[in-house]
Each structure stands twice: as structure tokens, then as C-alpha cells.
Design an enzyme around this catalytic site. Sequence first.
Site, short mmCIF file in Angstrom:
data_model
loop_
_atom_site.label_atom_id
_atom_site.label_comp_id
_atom_site.label_asym_id
_atom_site.label_seq_id
_atom_site.Cartn_x
_atom_site.Cartn_y
_atom_site.Cartn_z
N SER A 1 0.85 -1.19 0.00
CA SER A 1 0.00 0.00 0.00
C SER A 1 0.88 1.24 0.00
O SER A 1 2.08 1.16 0.32
CB SER A 1 -0.89 -0.01 1.25
N TYR B 1 -3.86 -0.79 10.01
CA TYR B 1 -3.64 -1.01 8.57
C TYR B 1 -2.23 -0.56 8.19
O TYR B 1 -1.51 -1.25 7.46
CB TYR B 1 -4.69 -0.24 7.78
#
Length: 249
Positions: free
Chosen positions: A141, A154
Site C-alpha cells: 500500500s 492497517y
Amino acid sequence: MFDLTGKVALVTGGAVGLGGGISLGLAKAGADIVIITSNDRSREVQDQIEAMGRKVHTIVANLMDESVLEGVVQEASSVFGKIDILVNNAGIIRRTPAADHAANDWHDVLSLNLNSAFFLCQLVGREMIKQGSGKIINIASMLSFQGGINVPGYTASKHAIAGVTKALANEWAGKGVQVNAIAPGYMSTDNTAAIRADEDRNAQILARIPAGRWGTPEDLQGPVVFLASAASDYMSGHVLCVDGGWMSR
């Protein structure tokens, strides 16, 4: 160099969103696909893969339950006889300010995004080492590089995915197994629906993306085929940004 005919790819979270796009991209390049999904929403992608003349098998499993992982890999291997490509795409995000981030949210995110990815790498990687070849692609990410806001779990998981990718590459590149990662930018999926619906936040994001648009699942197809194919045989431990230029600013 980009032909995946005769290859078998295992894609977690491979039925919808980015995972659905990845499954279709690999199938277009010639691979047969094993889709792992937490709920049986695979029919649409399955039909499209079969229409290409490829084989596809779906396994419904909760990857947060570590006890099922070995069985999932065994089933995937038994269906087509091998696994040549593993894509660890399954993931969740929980949005809460760090001061209020619930323990169960932290544990759930780390369990799926990091723990299941590592243990699947381990299980599949052992077989790839035995056969002397294999491609592992972890989905990282932009938050493998940045801190984000209201997503501490996350962010931790995606920083860790980048690190695990490099650690495994160090050990396995000399054994014929390439381990790399793709870091998608802001993608138009169910996970980002709330952000895209916020006009101010959406405008801020678009203003920073040089390409001027959100990414789509189709934007990952070329990069994932590259990392799954012979074209990337000398790449190991790389985190490839597919972000419309986000990280250049």
C-alpha cells in the site's frame, strides 16, 4: 516472457475489487486460477475466467483463522497439482483515531493483512522451493511508506508486508522463488467508497495524484502479470508502486 500458459495462480481475496481484477489479469495471460474468498461472491469473476477457456476453482475460507491455512493450500495444490504464483491480496481496514483504536480492530487487521499473508507465503513457499521456481506477490500500500490518518493497524500491517517481502526475497531468490510486492495507490473499490463520497477529501486526494484520477482494479493487471511472469525473473524484494504518480509528490 509475459505468457502464463500452464501456470497456476492462487489469489486471496480474488473474487471482487482489486483481487477480482488481479484474478482476471492473470487469467488473460494464460494462468488457471484458484480464488480464495471469505464469502462466495466469486460467480461473476469465475464466469469471466471460464469464458477465456481457463480453469478456475473457488475456496471459501476465513483466512483470519490460522488453522484453515494449511488445508486451503493443500486443496489448492490438489486441484491443479501445483501452485506457481501466490498473490496475497486479502485485506481489511478499520478506520478509527489511534487514541480510540479498539484492540479487536488492531488484532483483526494484523491477523488478516499480515499473519495470513506470511503463513501462506511460508506454506506455498516451501513447495515452490522444492520445485525450484515460483512467484509470490504481496499487496502492499502507499501506507507501506506513509503513516496515514485514523488507520494505525492497517499502516502497521502494510509496513510489515513490505518488510516481510524483502526478508523472504533475501532467503528465497537464490532458490528460484521471486518475492515482490505491489503498492496500489488510491483505488476505486468498496474499501474507499466512504472517502470518495466525502467531497472535500476526494478533491484533496485527486489534487495530489498526477494522473488526475483514482486507480481501478484493471490498473493492477499489467504489473501483476509482469511480476508473475518470466519477465521479472531477476526482480526480488521490490515494492512496485502503482499509484498514478502519488509517491512522486
